[in-house]
Design an enzyme around this catalytic site. Structure first.
Site, mmCIF file in Angstrom:
data_model
loop_
_atom_site.group_PDB
_atom_site.id
_atom_site.type_symbol
_atom_site.label_atom_id
_atom_site.label_comp_id
_atom_site.label_asym_id
_atom_site.label_seq_id
_atom_site.Cartn_x
_atom_site.Cartn_y
_atom_site.Cartn_z
ATOM 1 N N LYS A 1 -4.591 10.049 -0.071
ATOM 2 C CA LYS A 1 -4.065 10.027 1.154
ATOM 3 C C LYS A 1 -5.088 11.016 2.019
ATOM 4 O O LYS A 1 -6.035 11.499 1.226
ATOM 5 C CB LYS A 1 -2.657 10.815 0.871
ATOM 6 C CG LYS A 1 -1.582 10.121 0.196
ATOM 7 C CD LYS A 1 -0.227 10.871 0.410
ATOM 8 C CE LYS A 1 0.644 10.088 -0.239
ATOM 9 N NZ LYS A 1 2.067 10.765 -0.525
ATOM 10 N N TYR B 1 6.313 2.254 3.205
ATOM 11 C CA TYR B 1 7.195 3.180 2.821
ATOM 12 C C TYR B 1 8.865 2.769 3.370
ATOM 13 O O TYR B 1 9.870 3.740 3.615
ATOM 14 C CB TYR B 1 7.103 4.509 3.476
ATOM 15 C CG TYR B 1 6.098 5.376 2.806
ATOM 16 C CD1 TYR B 1 5.947 5.692 1.524
ATOM 17 C CD2 TYR B 1 4.886 5.864 3.342
ATOM 18 C CE1 TYR B 1 5.088 6.216 0.893
ATOM 19 C CE2 TYR B 1 3.947 6.559 2.693
ATOM 20 C CZ TYR B 1 4.112 6.648 1.507
ATOM 21 O OH TYR B 1 3.137 7.531 0.876
ATOM 22 N N ASN C 1 0.532 15.666 -0.575
ATOM 23 C CA ASN C 1 0.260 15.746 -1.860
ATOM 24 C C ASN C 1 -0.539 14.782 -2.758
ATOM 25 O O ASN C 1 -0.549 14.241 -3.559
ATOM 26 C CB ASN C 1 1.641 15.278 -2.657
ATOM 27 C CG ASN C 1 2.348 13.852 -2.463
ATOM 28 O OD1 ASN C 1 1.564 13.061 -1.333
ATOM 29 N ND2 ASN C 1 3.434 13.250 -2.750
ATOM 30 N N HIS D 1 -0.650 8.716 -3.588
ATOM 31 C CA HIS D 1 0.367 7.791 -4.039
ATOM 32 C C HIS D 1 0.211 6.797 -5.102
ATOM 33 O O HIS D 1 -0.952 6.291 -5.201
ATOM 34 C CB HIS D 1 0.713 6.958 -2.496
ATOM 35 C CG HIS D 1 1.939 5.897 -3.088
ATOM 36 N ND1 HIS D 1 3.128 6.124 -3.053
ATOM 37 C CD2 HIS D 1 1.672 4.554 -3.300
ATOM 38 C CE1 HIS D 1 3.740 4.818 -3.248
ATOM 39 N NE2 HIS D 1 2.915 3.956 -3.355
ATOM 40 N N GLU E 1 3.523 -3.744 -2.945
ATOM 41 C CA GLU E 1 2.469 -2.869 -2.302
ATOM 42 C C GLU E 1 0.976 -3.454 -2.335
ATOM 43 O O GLU E 1 0.251 -3.636 -1.305
ATOM 44 C CB GLU E 1 2.430 -1.343 -2.904
ATOM 45 C CG GLU E 1 3.504 -0.806 -2.786
ATOM 46 C CD GLU E 1 3.772 0.509 -3.453
ATOM 47 O OE1 GLU E 1 2.880 0.930 -4.100
ATOM 48 O OE2 GLU E 1 4.809 1.145 -3.412
#
Ligand code: CMP
Length: 135
Positions: free
Chosen positions: A9, A49, A112, A115, A126
């Protein structure tokens, strides 16, 4: 042999730990099959998402994931989906142990670092979204 979609990320890219994060996976005998740098559009983020669209954190999640460059990978290996989730640590970095990616580099539950797909079905969906036409 399983495949998973992994995203480093914007915080991982801006902290310049892309190479270090890839090493966590390679050290556990996983294969980096595909890798590209990109900025995720709002449209792609919404699709990726989609399962969280009704959650109160959805807007924040979209703002964050579209805020800067990310590294997107297809990673393969034996039991890759669980292995990758173990290497990443729990979603909330405050609960993650040192030695996991989120434990070592995570800030909070939004920021965080990484993913990883949570199931075979998510991985297939995905990977199709991010590597359209297998490119
Ligand atoms: P990720 O693995 O990318 O998948 C969904 C993301 O939603 C997750 O990482 C977190 O960044 C975010 N998320 C999950 N639960 C919460 C929560 N309770 N509050 C804020 N963000 C969350």
């Amino acid at each position: 042999m399983e495949k998973s979609l992994v995203i480093i990320k914007p915080d991982g890219v801006s902290k310049k730990v892309v190479g270090k994060i890839i090493t966590y996976f390679e050290n556990q005998d996983l294969n980096i099959e595909k890798l590209k740098m990109m900025k995720i559009s709002r449209e792609l983020a919404c699709k990726h998402y989609n399962e969280h669209r009704d959650k109160d954190f959805f807007k924040q999640l979209l703002e964050y994931i579209t805020s800067g460059n990310v590294a997107v990978m297809v990673i393969s290996g034996y039991n890759a989906i669980k292995k990758i989730r173990d290497i990443m640590g729990p979603t909330d970095p405050k609960k993650a142990k040192a030695g996991t990616i989120r434990g070592d580099y995570g800030t909070d539950i939004t920021v965080n670092v990484v993913h990883g797909s949570d199931s075979k079905e998510s991985a297939a969906r995905e990977i199709k979204l991010f590597f359209l036409n297998n490119s």
